[in-house]
Design an enzyme around this catalytic site. Structure first.
Site, PDB file in Angstrom:
ATOM      1  N   THR A  11       0.815  -1.228   0.000  1.00 15.89           N
ATOM      2  CA  THR A  11       0.000   0.000   0.000  1.00 15.89           C
ATOM      3  C   THR A  11       0.841   1.267   0.000  1.00 15.89           C
ATOM      4  O   THR A  11       0.285   2.361  -0.109  1.00 15.89           O
ATOM      5  CB  THR A  11      -0.926   0.039   1.234  1.00 15.89           C
ATOM      6  OG1 THR A  11      -0.110  -0.099   2.402  1.00 15.89           O
ATOM      7  CG2 THR A  11      -1.976  -1.059   1.189  1.00 15.89           C
ATOM      8  N   ARG A  35      -4.578  -1.442   4.523  1.00  8.37           N
ATOM      9  CA  ARG A  35      -5.435  -0.354   4.026  1.00  8.37           C
ATOM     10  C   ARG A  35      -6.102  -0.747   2.712  1.00  8.37           C
ATOM     11  O   ARG A  35      -5.552  -0.574   1.639  1.00  8.37           O
ATOM     12  CB  ARG A  35      -4.608   0.929   3.901  1.00  8.37           C
ATOM     13  CG  ARG A  35      -4.283   1.524   5.271  1.00  8.37           C
ATOM     14  CD  ARG A  35      -3.285   2.634   5.220  1.00  8.37           C
ATOM     15  NE  ARG A  35      -1.932   2.168   4.957  1.00  8.37           N
ATOM     16  CZ  ARG A  35      -0.860   2.962   4.915  1.00  8.37           C
ATOM     17  NH1 ARG A  35      -0.998   4.248   5.121  1.00  8.37           N
ATOM     18  NH2 ARG A  35       0.337   2.453   4.674  1.00  8.37           N
ATOM     19  N   TYR A 151      14.158  -2.037  16.775  1.00  7.43           N
ATOM     20  CA  TYR A 151      14.016  -2.087  15.306  1.00  7.43           C
ATOM     21  C   TYR A 151      15.216  -2.844  14.720  1.00  7.43           C
ATOM     22  O   TYR A 151      15.043  -3.721  13.865  1.00  7.43           O
ATOM     23  CB  TYR A 151      13.914  -0.685  14.703  1.00  7.43           C
ATOM     24  CG  TYR A 151      13.810  -0.724  13.190  1.00  7.43           C
ATOM     25  CD1 TYR A 151      12.684  -1.277  12.572  1.00  7.43           C
ATOM     26  CD2 TYR A 151      14.831  -0.249  12.372  1.00  7.43           C
ATOM     27  CE1 TYR A 151      12.579  -1.356  11.195  1.00  7.43           C
ATOM     28  CE2 TYR A 151      14.737  -0.323  10.987  1.00  7.43           C
ATOM     29  CZ  TYR A 151      13.613  -0.874  10.396  1.00  7.43           C
ATOM     30  OH  TYR A 151      13.520  -0.963   9.029  1.00  7.43           O
ATOM     31  N   THR A 186       9.975   7.183   2.229  1.00 12.97           N
ATOM     32  CA  THR A 186       8.671   6.497   2.135  1.00 12.97           C
ATOM     33  C   THR A 186       7.839   7.005   3.319  1.00 12.97           C
ATOM     34  O   THR A 186       8.187   8.012   3.930  1.00 12.97           O
ATOM     35  CB  THR A 186       8.861   4.967   2.261  1.00 12.97           C
ATOM     36  OG1 THR A 186       9.372   4.700   3.582  1.00 12.97           O
ATOM     37  CG2 THR A 186       9.827   4.403   1.226  1.00 12.97           C
ATOM     38  N   PHE A 188       7.926   5.441   5.990  1.00 17.42           N
ATOM     39  CA  PHE A 188       8.639   4.806   7.100  1.00 17.42           C
ATOM     40  C   PHE A 188       8.805   5.745   8.303  1.00 17.42           C
ATOM     41  O   PHE A 188       8.481   5.385   9.435  1.00 17.42           O
ATOM     42  CB  PHE A 188      10.006   4.338   6.579  1.00 17.42           C
ATOM     43  CG  PHE A 188      10.896   3.713   7.617  1.00 17.42           C
ATOM     44  CD1 PHE A 188      10.799   2.358   7.915  1.00 17.42           C
ATOM     45  CD2 PHE A 188      11.845   4.467   8.296  1.00 17.42           C
ATOM     46  CE1 PHE A 188      11.624   1.782   8.871  1.00 17.42           C
ATOM     47  CE2 PHE A 188      12.668   3.899   9.247  1.00 17.42           C
ATOM     48  CZ  PHE A 188      12.565   2.551   9.538  1.00 17.42           C
TER      49      PHE A 188
HETATM   50  P1  NDP Z   1       6.106   2.300   4.412  1.00 16.25           P
HETATM   51  O1  NDP Z   1       5.645   2.728   5.760  1.00 16.25           O
HETATM   52  O2  NDP Z   1       5.961   3.270   3.289  1.00 16.25           O
HETATM   53  O3  NDP Z   1       5.397   0.914   4.016  1.00 16.25           O
HETATM   54  C1  NDP Z   1       5.205  -0.106   4.948  1.00 16.25           C
HETATM   55  C2  NDP Z   1       4.230  -1.120   4.377  1.00 16.25           C
HETATM   56  O4  NDP Z   1       4.088  -2.184   5.336  1.00 16.25           O
HETATM   57  C3  NDP Z   1       2.852  -0.530   4.141  1.00 16.25           C
HETATM   58  O5  NDP Z   1       2.357  -0.985   2.903  1.00 16.25           O
HETATM   59  C4  NDP Z   1       2.021  -1.103   5.265  1.00 16.25           C
HETATM   60  O6  NDP Z   1       0.690  -1.343   4.835  1.00 16.25           O
HETATM   61  C5  NDP Z   1       2.716  -2.440   5.535  1.00 16.25           C
HETATM   62  N1  NDP Z   1       2.460  -2.875   6.904  1.00 16.25           N
HETATM   63  C6  NDP Z   1       2.879  -2.271   8.043  1.00 16.25           C
HETATM   64  N2  NDP Z   1       2.377  -2.903   9.115  1.00 16.25           N
HETATM   65  C7  NDP Z   1       1.611  -3.926   8.648  1.00 16.25           C
HETATM   66  C8  NDP Z   1       0.818  -4.921   9.255  1.00 16.25           C
HETATM   67  N3  NDP Z   1       0.702  -5.003  10.593  1.00 16.25           N
HETATM   68  N4  NDP Z   1       0.158  -5.806   8.478  1.00 16.25           N
HETATM   69  C9  NDP Z   1       0.253  -5.737   7.131  1.00 16.25           C
HETATM   70  N5  NDP Z   1       1.001  -4.818   6.490  1.00 16.25           N
HETATM   71  C10 NDP Z   1       1.666  -3.915   7.230  1.00 16.25           C
HETATM   72  O7  NDP Z   1       7.635   1.891   4.591  1.00 16.25           O
HETATM   73  P2  NDP Z   1       8.736   1.301   3.573  1.00 16.25           P
HETATM   74  O8  NDP Z   1       8.207   1.124   2.234  1.00 16.25           O
HETATM   75  O9  NDP Z   1       9.947   2.122   3.772  1.00 16.25           O
HETATM   76  O10 NDP Z   1       9.004  -0.105   4.280  1.00 16.25           O
HETATM   77  C11 NDP Z   1       9.011  -1.333   3.606  1.00 16.25           C
HETATM   78  C12 NDP Z   1      10.071  -2.219   4.205  1.00 16.25           C
HETATM   79  O11 NDP Z   1      11.342  -1.640   3.987  1.00 16.25           O
HETATM   80  C13 NDP Z   1       9.945  -2.422   5.722  1.00 16.25           C
HETATM   81  O12 NDP Z   1      10.210  -3.771   6.025  1.00 16.25           O
HETATM   82  C14 NDP Z   1      11.043  -1.515   6.275  1.00 16.25           C
HETATM   83  O13 NDP Z   1      11.498  -1.964   7.516  1.00 16.25           O
HETATM   84  C15 NDP Z   1      12.082  -1.662   5.197  1.00 16.25           C
HETATM   85  N6  NDP Z   1      13.092  -0.617   5.158  1.00 16.25           N
HETATM   86  C16 NDP Z   1      12.754   0.685   4.915  1.00 16.25           C
HETATM   87  C17 NDP Z   1      13.746   1.646   4.870  1.00 16.25           C
HETATM   88  C18 NDP Z   1      13.462   3.093   4.669  1.00 16.25           C
HETATM   89  O14 NDP Z   1      14.370   3.923   4.908  1.00 16.25           O
HETATM   90  N7  NDP Z   1      12.286   3.473   4.217  1.00 16.25           N
HETATM   91  C19 NDP Z   1      15.165   1.288   5.029  1.00 16.25           C
HETATM   92  C20 NDP Z   1      15.383  -0.103   5.297  1.00 16.25           C
HETATM   93  C21 NDP Z   1      14.387  -1.002   5.334  1.00 16.25           C
HETATM   94  P3  NDP Z   1      -0.640  -1.025   5.695  1.00 16.25           P
HETATM   95  O15 NDP Z   1      -0.316   0.101   6.621  1.00 16.25           O
HETATM   96  O16 NDP Z   1      -1.670  -0.700   4.661  1.00 16.25           O
HETATM   97  O17 NDP Z   1      -0.925  -2.311   6.399  1.00 16.25           O
HETATM   98  C1  8X3 Z   2      15.317   1.810   7.915  1.00 13.97           C
HETATM   99  C2  8X3 Z   2      16.584   2.572   7.853  1.00 13.97           C
HETATM  100  O1  8X3 Z   2      18.483   3.591   9.180  1.00 13.97           O
HETATM  101  O2  8X3 Z   2      16.218   4.159   9.862  1.00 13.97           O
HETATM  102  O3  8X3 Z   2      15.490   0.445   8.081  1.00 13.97           O
HETATM  103  O4  8X3 Z   2      17.122   2.010  10.321  1.00 13.97           O
HETATM  104  S1  8X3 Z   2      17.100   3.091   9.376  1.00 13.97           S
END
Ligand code: NDP
Ligand code: 8X3
Length: 250
Positions: A11, A35, A151, A186, A188
């Site tokens: 999403t 969502r 985390y 993102t 995040f």
């Molecule tokens: P976003 O917050 O943009 O996306 C997170 C996604 O995870 C959403 O689609 C959300 O969907 C889904 N999600 C969260 N909680 C749940 C749940 N309980 N059940 C089902 N789905 C869930 O973050 P990112 O795209 O950045 O994150 C994606 C991955 O990348 C994660 O694993 C994150 O740890 C990892 N990551 C991100 C980094 C960054 O800097 N952005 C760096 C390193 C790793 P919904 O809320 O609709 O359920």
């Molecule tokens: C997401 C990146 O550096 O915030 O995994 O942990 S950081």
């Protein structure tokens, strides 16, 4: 591309970009997230490019995970590629100040949720003796940084599970690999800082962060290698990021 891909966390962010890129390439898509409205909009947007099925469930809810994946219609029931992407950070506090609710959320979503989805998908891959699993880890699963504690622990767990899956599923010809991003812009940080958008925006100031599409392209590269090639583990950061804590910011 005659392959079906299940993406968790489609999403937003990395999962959504991956859905968009994979739709361009003609993969059949199973898009997951909580969502539902966003999933429906994404389905509308991508359906003219490929077949899309949406599943709305919380990865923390074990029964919901198995019910959703068990409910897939015949066209989507055979999953070739699983992208375990759903996850987030909740809070950024020292270990003595951290909230137990935040700890539960991170371990339940990033670790147990990933396990539930994997457990629901792996048996059919084992039976067919083929499949590819991509686990989205993090630089936080390679290095601990101040206040990263739980985390980081959750992403170290993803790293361990990625290695374990690769070893345990090796006899079945299943490929397993991780993509570990550094800072990607993102939702995040909005989630980590509980809707404090100003604080979230500050995370990405003074350098060019990764875009979600940078990671989607990396995932596409990994899954489109020939069948005899398995990429174990990639760390992908912005050029300005040399470690979890070393930055070349303007
Ligand atoms: P976003 O917050 O943009 O996306 C997170 C996604 O995870 C959403 O689609 C959300 O969907 C889904 N999600 C969260 N909680 C749940 C749940 N309980 N059940 C089902 N789905 C869930 O973050 P990112 O795209 O950045 O994150 C994606 C991955 O990348 C994660 O694993 C994150 O740890 C990892 N990551 C991100 C980094 C960054 O800097 N952005 C760096 C390193 C790793 P919904 O809320 O609709 O359920
Ligand atoms: C997401 C990146 O550096 O915030 O995994 O942990 S950081």
């Amino acid at each position: 591309m005659d392959k079906t891909v299940l993406i968790t966390g489609a999403t937003s962010g990395i999962g959504k970009a991956t859905a968009e890129l994979f739709a361009e390439k003609g993969f059949r898509l199973i898009l997951c997230g909580r969502r539902r409205e966003r999933l429906e909009n994404l389905k509308k947007e991508l359906s003219h490019k490929t077949k899309v099925h949406i599943l709305s469930f919380d990865v923390r809810d074990r029964k919901a995970v198995f019910d959703a994946i068990g409910s897939l219609p015949e066209d989507f029931a055979k999953i070739d590629i699983l992208i375990n992407n759903a996850g987030n950070a909740h809070g950024l506090d020292t270990i003595d100040q951290g909230s137990i609710d935040d700890w539960d959320a991170m371990l339940d979503i990033n670790v147990k949720g990933l396990l539930y989805v994997s457990k629901a998908v792996i048996p059919q891959m084992v039976e067919r003796k083929s499949g590819h699993i991509i686990n989205i880890g993090s630089i936080a699963g390679k290095e601990v940084y101040p206040k990263g504690n739980v985390y980081c622990a959750s992403k170290y767990a993803v790293d361990a599970l990625n290695q374990s899956m690769r070893i345990d599923l090796n006899p079945h010809g299943i490929r397993v690999g991780a993509v570990n991003p550094g800072a990607a812009e993102t939702e995040f940080s909005n989630v980590r800082f509980k809707g404090d958008d100003e604080r979230a925006d500050n995370v990405y100031k003074g350098f060019d962060p990764l875009t979600p599409m940078d990671i989607a392209e990396t995932i596409l590269f990994v899954v489109t290698r020939p069948a005899h090639v398995n990429i174990w583990d990639l760390v992908v950061t912005p050029t300005a990021q040399a470690s979890a804590t070393v930055w070349n910011k303007k």
